[in-house]
Design a protein around this motif. Structure first.
Motif, PDB file in Angstrom:
ATOM      1  N   VAL A  39      50.687  17.522  64.222  1.00  0.00           N
ATOM      2  CA  VAL A  39      52.092  17.400  64.610  1.00  0.00           C
ATOM      3  C   VAL A  39      52.149  16.546  65.878  1.00  0.00           C
ATOM      4  O   VAL A  39      51.416  16.804  66.838  1.00  0.00           O
ATOM      5  N   ALA A  40      53.010  15.577  65.896  1.00  0.00           N
ATOM      6  CA  ALA A  40      53.160  14.736  67.088  1.00  0.00           C
ATOM      7  C   ALA A  40      53.910  15.503  68.174  1.00  0.00           C
ATOM      8  O   ALA A  40      54.854  16.244  67.879  1.00  0.00           O
ATOM      9  N   PRO A  41      53.515  15.323  69.429  1.00  0.00           N
ATOM     10  CA  PRO A  41      54.281  15.948  70.511  1.00  0.00           C
ATOM     11  C   PRO A  41      55.666  15.319  70.611  1.00  0.00           C
ATOM     12  O   PRO A  41      55.919  14.250  70.046  1.00  0.00           O
ATOM     13  N   VAL A  42      56.560  15.972  71.318  1.00  0.00           N
ATOM     14  CA  VAL A  42      57.898  15.437  71.564  1.00  0.00           C
ATOM     15  C   VAL A  42      57.760  14.450  72.726  1.00  0.00           C
ATOM     16  O   VAL A  42      57.763  14.835  73.895  1.00  0.00           O
ATOM     17  N   ALA A  43      57.611  13.186  72.390  1.00  0.00           N
ATOM     18  CA  ALA A  43      57.237  12.151  73.363  1.00  0.00           C
ATOM     19  C   ALA A  43      58.174  12.088  74.560  1.00  0.00           C
ATOM     20  O   ALA A  43      57.728  11.875  75.693  1.00  0.00           O
ATOM     21  N   GLU A  44      59.466  12.288  74.345  1.00  0.00           N
ATOM     22  CA  GLU A  44      60.438  12.183  75.439  1.00  0.00           C
ATOM     23  C   GLU A  44      60.238  13.252  76.513  1.00  0.00           C
ATOM     24  O   GLU A  44      60.752  13.124  77.618  1.00  0.00           O
ATOM     25  N   LEU A  45      59.508  14.316  76.172  1.00  0.00           N
ATOM     26  CA  LEU A  45      59.319  15.428  77.094  1.00  0.00           C
ATOM     27  C   LEU A  45      57.916  15.514  77.670  1.00  0.00           C
ATOM     28  O   LEU A  45      57.646  16.368  78.524  1.00  0.00           O
ATOM     29  N   CYS A  46      57.022  14.650  77.201  1.00  0.00           N
ATOM     30  CA  CYS A  46      55.650  14.634  77.708  1.00  0.00           C
ATOM     31  C   CYS A  46      55.616  13.725  78.933  1.00  0.00           C
ATOM     32  O   CYS A  46      55.859  12.519  78.826  1.00  0.00           O
ATOM     33  N   GLY A  57      49.219  15.336  87.546  1.00  0.00           N
ATOM     34  CA  GLY A  57      49.720  16.433  86.727  1.00  0.00           C
ATOM     35  C   GLY A  57      50.272  15.911  85.424  1.00  0.00           C
ATOM     36  O   GLY A  57      50.565  14.714  85.301  1.00  0.00           O
ATOM     37  N   ALA A  58      50.392  16.809  84.455  1.00  0.00           N
ATOM     38  CA  ALA A  58      50.920  16.420  83.142  1.00  0.00           C
ATOM     39  C   ALA A  58      51.483  17.642  82.435  1.00  0.00           C
ATOM     40  O   ALA A  58      51.058  18.777  82.684  1.00  0.00           O
ATOM     41  N   ILE A  59      52.452  17.383  81.558  1.00  0.00           N
ATOM     42  CA  ILE A  59      53.059  18.436  80.748  1.00  0.00           C
ATOM     43  C   ILE A  59      53.346  17.860  79.372  1.00  0.00           C
ATOM     44  O   ILE A  59      53.678  16.680  79.240  1.00  0.00           O
ATOM     45  N   ARG A  60      53.186  18.700  78.362  1.00  0.00           N
ATOM     46  CA  ARG A  60      53.482  18.296  76.982  1.00  0.00           C
ATOM     47  C   ARG A  60      54.325  19.360  76.290  1.00  0.00           C
ATOM     48  O   ARG A  60      54.283  20.527  76.643  1.00  0.00           O
ATOM     49  N   TYR A  61      55.052  18.911  75.264  1.00  0.00           N
ATOM     50  CA  TYR A  61      55.878  19.791  74.418  1.00  0.00           C
ATOM     51  C   TYR A  61      55.638  19.443  72.959  1.00  0.00           C
ATOM     52  O   TYR A  61      55.419  18.275  72.619  1.00  0.00           O
ATOM     53  N   TRP A  62      55.757  20.462  72.114  1.00  0.00           N
ATOM     54  CA  TRP A  62      55.534  20.306  70.672  1.00  0.00           C
ATOM     55  C   TRP A  62      56.664  20.982  69.917  1.00  0.00           C
ATOM     56  O   TRP A  62      57.133  22.061  70.311  1.00  0.00           O
ATOM     57  N   PRO A  63      57.086  20.408  68.802  1.00  0.00           N
ATOM     58  CA  PRO A  63      58.115  21.070  67.996  1.00  0.00           C
ATOM     59  C   PRO A  63      57.481  22.181  67.156  1.00  0.00           C
ATOM     60  O   PRO A  63      56.410  22.010  66.586  1.00  0.00           O
ATOM     61  N   ALA A  68      63.410  30.488  60.962  1.00  0.00           N
ATOM     62  CA  ALA A  68      64.120  29.277  60.551  1.00  0.00           C
ATOM     63  C   ALA A  68      64.608  28.443  61.736  1.00  0.00           C
ATOM     64  O   ALA A  68      65.186  27.379  61.538  1.00  0.00           O
ATOM     65  N   ALA A  69      64.381  28.923  62.962  1.00  0.00           N
ATOM     66  CA  ALA A  69      64.915  28.252  64.149  1.00  0.00           C
ATOM     67  C   ALA A  69      63.945  27.224  64.724  1.00  0.00           C
ATOM     68  O   ALA A  69      62.754  27.487  64.838  1.00  0.00           O
ATOM     69  N   ARG A  70      64.483  26.079  65.094  1.00  0.00           N
ATOM     70  CA  ARG A  70      63.700  25.057  65.801  1.00  0.00           C
ATOM     71  C   ARG A  70      63.495  25.493  67.243  1.00  0.00           C
ATOM     72  O   ARG A  70      64.398  26.060  67.858  1.00  0.00           O
ATOM     73  N   ALA A  71      62.317  25.178  67.788  1.00  0.00           N
ATOM     74  CA  ALA A  71      62.034  25.480  69.193  1.00  0.00           C
ATOM     75  C   ALA A  71      61.024  24.471  69.719  1.00  0.00           C
ATOM     76  O   ALA A  71      60.369  23.757  68.945  1.00  0.00           O
ATOM     77  N   PRO A 158      53.893  25.601  62.920  1.00  0.00           N
ATOM     78  CA  PRO A 158      54.026  24.184  63.249  1.00  0.00           C
ATOM     79  C   PRO A 158      55.292  23.626  62.590  1.00  0.00           C
ATOM     80  O   PRO A 158      55.650  24.019  61.481  1.00  0.00           O
ATOM     81  N   ALA A 159      55.964  22.732  63.251  1.00  0.00           N
ATOM     82  CA  ALA A 159      57.188  22.156  62.690  1.00  0.00           C
ATOM     83  C   ALA A 159      56.937  21.531  61.332  1.00  0.00           C
ATOM     84  O   ALA A 159      57.776  21.629  60.435  1.00  0.00           O
ATOM     85  N   ALA A 160      55.779  20.919  61.145  1.00  0.00           N
ATOM     86  CA  ALA A 160      55.464  20.251  59.876  1.00  0.00           C
ATOM     87  C   ALA A 160      55.398  21.249  58.720  1.00  0.00           C
ATOM     88  O   ALA A 160      55.719  20.915  57.591  1.00  0.00           O
ATOM     89  N   ASP A 161      54.983  22.498  58.991  1.00  0.00           N
ATOM     90  CA  ASP A 161      54.885  23.507  57.937  1.00  0.00           C
ATOM     91  C   ASP A 161      56.242  24.053  57.528  1.00  0.00           C
ATOM     92  O   ASP A 161      56.377  24.668  56.483  1.00  0.00           O
TER      93      ASP A 161
END
Length: 163
Positions: A39-46, A57-63, A68-71, A158-161
């Motif tokens: 799953v690709a990270p949410v690029a706008e938030l990394c 420092g660094a931070i990453r986010y993943w969908p 049934a809810a997106r997070a 995972p969002a892809a699943d």
């Protein structure tokens, strides 16, 4: 002066080296990494924080999906040992959460310590099941819009699943 910007492809190895430095060996065996595979990270938030061109420092986010809810799954977030205690981790979290809100994400979750993440509004999520062996008491969430976690429960996938 520390500058904050989006993580780009050119940052990959420096950011991975920072995560290796800050986390125990075998970090990729954690259950949260199973949710990131393929799953690709949410690029706008990394985001990457640099001082004089060096990653501080660094931070990453993943969908993900919870039922049934997106997070968003926050993590990892890391600060180089030479910058710890300066508030850089908090800056990365606050800035990225505001960007997530602006992008109209409704909810963020993570696996972490309540005393640290509670300062940013994260609280324990009951009924949200991370893959084992995650301690349920460390599964925390933040509503980016009022009530976003109300009634949300189930397995984190995972969002892809779940697409």
């Amino acid at each position: 002066m520390v500058e904050l910007g989006p993580e780009g492809p050119q940052d990959l190895w420096e950011v991975e080296a920072l995560f290796d430095l800050c986390f125990a060996p075998g970090r990729e065996a954690l259950s949260s990494y199973r949710l990131r595979e393929g799953v690709a990270p949410v690029a706008e938030l990394c985001l990457v924080a640099r001082e004089d061109g060096i990653v501080a420092g660094a931070i990453r986010y993943w969908p993900v999906r919870v039922g049934a809810a997106r997070a968003l799954l926050l993590g990892p977030v890391a600060v180089h040992p030479t910058h710890q205690g300066e508030g850089l981790g908090g800056w990365l979290i606050r800035e990225s959460v505001e960007r997530a809100r602006a992008l109209r994400w409704a909810r963020v979750m993570l696996v972490g310590d309540t005393p640290y993440y509670g300062r940013f509004g994260f609280a324990r999520l009951d009924g949200v099941a991370m893959p084992p062996p995650t301690d349920p008491g460390r599964v925390l969430g933040l509503a980016l819009v009022p009530g976003a976690w109300d009634g949300v429960s189930g397995k984190v996938m995972p969002a892809a699943d779940a697409e």
